[in-house]
Design a protein around this motif. Structure first.
Motif, mmCIF file in Angstrom:
data_model
loop_
_atom_site.group_PDB
_atom_site.id
_atom_site.type_symbol
_atom_site.label_atom_id
_atom_site.label_comp_id
_atom_site.label_asym_id
_atom_site.label_seq_id
_atom_site.Cartn_x
_atom_site.Cartn_y
_atom_site.Cartn_z
ATOM 1 N N GLU A 1 -1.399 -1.506 3.755
ATOM 2 C CA GLU A 1 -2.139 -1.855 2.538
ATOM 3 C C GLU A 1 -2.238 -3.369 2.327
ATOM 4 N N HIS B 1 -1.631 6.254 0.379
ATOM 5 C CA HIS B 1 -0.224 6.049 0.021
ATOM 6 C C HIS B 1 0.333 7.285 -0.693
ATOM 7 N N LEU C 1 -4.974 4.084 -2.289
ATOM 8 C CA LEU C 1 -4.088 4.817 -3.188
ATOM 9 C C LEU C 1 -3.893 6.253 -2.705
ATOM 10 N N PHE D 1 -0.678 0.224 -8.000
ATOM 11 C CA PHE D 1 0.217 0.879 -7.043
ATOM 12 C C PHE D 1 1.554 1.196 -7.704
#
Length: 202
Positions: free
Chosen positions: A161, A49, A46, A89
């Motif tokens: 991911e 990203h 996380l 996400f």
């Protein structure tokens, strides 16, 4: 006198209230523990990203923290038979899109390719196959930064991911065909950007 006896006898609604509070606290602690068990292993992904979305480490930390807080508050709405990674996400991305940085980034209009442009029969080496031959991560970093944001986001979710297409569609709130198109185009663009480097390493 009757009032004194009632006070000394501890009316039952006090006991019920106490039990409810204890049950609520126990249930809340259990939900928090379940959330942590699912969410904490995803923290590095996380954060990674979030860094790509915000392009700033401090903003990325804030974004992840806010997303964790929102996800914990909404955890009761999470269905156990669905993908938690895709769910959290999506919360991260939606939180980003409602931030000042995200609003500025979303002003760029991105035109999708037509479905007939989708090329899933490309048998040439993929960028990830070629990356093994690269002697530095800097070349990949620069190439990824040159991709348009929607292409880069789809590619990172898929290849870094390892999120499934259907979950990427959920996270990005786009049709699965668009997900496939963006990933295909991102891989082609990445291959072209890395071609000079790959030519040198061969």
């Amino acid at each position: 006198m009757l009032g004194t006896e009632a006070l000394l006898g501890m009316p039952i609604h006090f006991r019920d209230s106490s039990r409810r509070e204890t049950a609520d606290k126990t249930g809340s602690a259990t939900r928090s523990a379940e959330f942590e068990q699912l969410a904490l292993p995803l923290l590095p992904s996380l954060y990674n990203h979030a860094c790509w979305l915000t392009r700033d480490q401090v903003e990325a930390e804030d974004l992840v923290q806010e997303s964790f807080s929102k996800a914990l508050r909404a955890f009761d709405s999470f269905r156990a038979d669905t993908n938690f990674k895709g769910w959290i996400f999506r919360i991260l991305r939606n939180t980003f899109l409602t931030s000042r940085t995200g609003i500025a980034a979303s002003r760029t209009v991105f035109l999708e390719d037509h479905q007939e442009a989708l090329d899933t029969t490309d048998a040439s080496p993929t960028p990830e196959d070629n990356l093994i031959r690269l002697d530095t991560q800097a070349a990949l970093q620069r190439a990824l930064e040159q991709l348009e944001q929607p292409l880069r986001e789809a590619l990172l979710l898929c290849d870094v991911e390892e999120v499934k297409y259907k979950d990427i569609a959920l996270i990005l709130d786009i049709p699965i065909g668009t997900v496939m198109s963006r990933i295909s185009r991102a891989r082609r663009a990445l291959r072209q950007l890395l071609q000079p480097r790959l030519g040198e390493s061969q």
